[in-house]
Design a protein around this motif. Sequence first.
Motif, mmCIF file in Angstrom:
data_model
loop_
_atom_site.group_PDB
_atom_site.id
_atom_site.type_symbol
_atom_site.label_atom_id
_atom_site.label_comp_id
_atom_site.label_asym_id
_atom_site.label_seq_id
_atom_site.Cartn_x
_atom_site.Cartn_y
_atom_site.Cartn_z
ATOM 1 N N PHE A 197 -35.628 2.776 5.279
ATOM 2 C CA PHE A 197 -34.669 2.400 6.316
ATOM 3 C C PHE A 197 -35.181 2.804 7.696
ATOM 4 N N HIS A 198 -35.640 4.040 7.836
ATOM 5 C CA HIS A 198 -36.184 4.490 9.127
ATOM 6 C C HIS A 198 -37.387 3.661 9.536
ATOM 7 N N ASN A 199 -38.250 3.351 8.579
ATOM 8 C CA ASN A 199 -39.467 2.573 8.861
ATOM 9 C C ASN A 199 -39.169 1.104 9.132
ATOM 10 N N GLN A 200 -38.035 0.632 8.673
ATOM 11 C CA GLN A 200 -37.710 -0.790 8.680
ATOM 12 C C GLN A 200 -38.771 -1.593 7.932
ATOM 13 N N CYS A 201 -39.264 -1.016 6.840
ATOM 14 C CA CYS A 201 -40.188 -1.721 5.956
ATOM 15 C C CYS A 201 -39.335 -2.532 4.985
ATOM 16 N N ARG A 202 -39.256 -3.827 5.241
ATOM 17 C CA ARG A 202 -38.405 -4.686 4.422
ATOM 18 C C ARG A 202 -38.918 -4.790 2.991
ATOM 19 N N THR A 203 -40.233 -4.745 2.816
ATOM 20 C CA THR A 203 -40.794 -4.756 1.463
ATOM 21 C C THR A 203 -40.340 -3.508 0.711
ATOM 22 N N CYS A 204 -40.399 -2.361 1.368
ATOM 23 C CA CYS A 204 -39.983 -1.100 0.746
ATOM 24 C C CYS A 204 -38.488 -1.097 0.434
ATOM 25 N N MET A 205 -37.672 -1.626 1.349
ATOM 26 C CA MET A 205 -36.226 -1.627 1.152
ATOM 27 C C MET A 205 -35.787 -2.581 0.052
ATOM 28 N N ALA A 206 -36.535 -3.661 -0.149
ATOM 29 C CA ALA A 206 -36.145 -4.684 -1.127
ATOM 30 C C ALA A 206 -36.489 -4.297 -2.555
ATOM 31 N N THR A 207 -37.330 -3.300 -2.722
ATOM 32 C CA THR A 207 -37.794 -2.950 -4.059
ATOM 33 C C THR A 207 -37.116 -1.694 -4.579
ATOM 34 N N ARG A 208 -36.976 -1.632 -5.886
ATOM 35 C CA ARG A 208 -36.396 -0.473 -6.562
ATOM 36 C C ARG A 208 -37.390 0.016 -7.596
ATOM 37 N N ARG A 209 -37.855 1.240 -7.412
ATOM 38 C CA ARG A 209 -38.820 1.819 -8.357
ATOM 39 C C ARG A 209 -38.154 2.555 -9.502
ATOM 40 N N ALA A 210 -36.893 2.924 -9.349
ATOM 41 C CA ALA A 210 -36.198 3.675 -10.409
ATOM 42 C C ALA A 210 -34.776 3.144 -10.593
ATOM 43 N N PRO A 211 -34.627 1.851 -10.912
ATOM 44 C CA PRO A 211 -33.275 1.291 -11.026
ATOM 45 C C PRO A 211 -32.465 1.870 -12.170
ATOM 46 N N ASP A 212 -33.136 2.470 -13.142
ATOM 47 C CA ASP A 212 -32.422 3.073 -14.266
ATOM 48 C C ASP A 212 -31.732 4.379 -13.882
ATOM 49 N N VAL A 213 -32.155 5.037 -12.792
ATOM 50 C CA VAL A 213 -31.529 6.305 -12.373
ATOM 51 C C VAL A 213 -30.903 6.238 -10.987
ATOM 52 N N VAL A 214 -31.141 5.159 -10.264
ATOM 53 C CA VAL A 214 -30.541 4.985 -8.930
ATOM 54 C C VAL A 214 -29.852 3.621 -8.911
ATOM 55 N N PHE A 240 -32.824 -6.217 12.028
ATOM 56 C CA PHE A 240 -32.684 -4.844 11.556
ATOM 57 C C PHE A 240 -31.872 -4.888 10.273
ATOM 58 N N THR A 241 -32.314 -4.181 9.256
ATOM 59 C CA THR A 241 -31.619 -4.212 7.970
ATOM 60 C C THR A 241 -31.626 -2.826 7.340
ATOM 61 N N ALA A 242 -31.032 -2.727 6.181
ATOM 62 C CA ALA A 242 -30.948 -1.472 5.435
ATOM 63 C C ALA A 242 -31.168 -1.786 3.962
ATOM 64 N N PRO A 243 -31.503 -0.775 3.143
ATOM 65 C CA PRO A 243 -31.700 -1.034 1.716
ATOM 66 C C PRO A 243 -30.397 -1.251 0.958
ATOM 67 N N TRP A 244 -29.271 -0.962 1.585
ATOM 68 C CA TRP A 244 -27.991 -1.074 0.907
ATOM 69 C C TRP A 244 -27.278 -2.363 1.305
ATOM 70 N N GLY A 245 -26.397 -2.818 0.411
ATOM 71 C CA GLY A 245 -25.540 -3.954 0.707
ATOM 72 C C GLY A 245 -26.151 -5.327 0.482
#
Length: 192
Positions: A68-85, A175-180
Amino acid sequence: MTRIRPASTNVHGRAGDDRAARIADSIGAVFAHRPQAYRAYIEAEQALQASGTLSPRLVELVRLRIAFHNQCRTCMATRRAPDVVSEDLVCSLERPYEAPDLSEEERAALRFADLFAADHLSIDDAEYDKLRAFFSEAELVELGMRCAFFVGFGRLTATWDVVEDLPSSFSQQDFTAPWGHQEVVEFAPFVE
């Protein structure tokens, strides 16, 4: 189109129909300009994953907050641990210090991540003393290393604008966020 021309395609040799594979290959194709350095980066990430003691949940929360701070849209769009987050938990990152579903340990790590990403020179002895209530010295080193990877490589990836295969809500310049978001991508880029 990414701002750096790819050096090659299908770097990871994964199936091209899978969105996560296409994203990994798009990033890897740019890194392929420096294949030995890219290999070292992947090996360092794998070493942290294999030997780290921070929980996957905490690491994923920190990664997404820094994205979110970086505004890396690639990073925000991906989930590396969807089973625990879960996506509900990701939404709590909008206001992490008020979120009832985050532990005090997670809030402390997220505060460190916020400072690391936005005001690193304010991290002083007092901040480290607060962290020591939850983390050992080795865990503080791991947390710092993970933050350094997430900030540095997230900002680099953001400048490359690798967004072609992202869900549409992440691929725009706003500008975006990983949530929503309605759609995200489950992603394990460093498992080979």
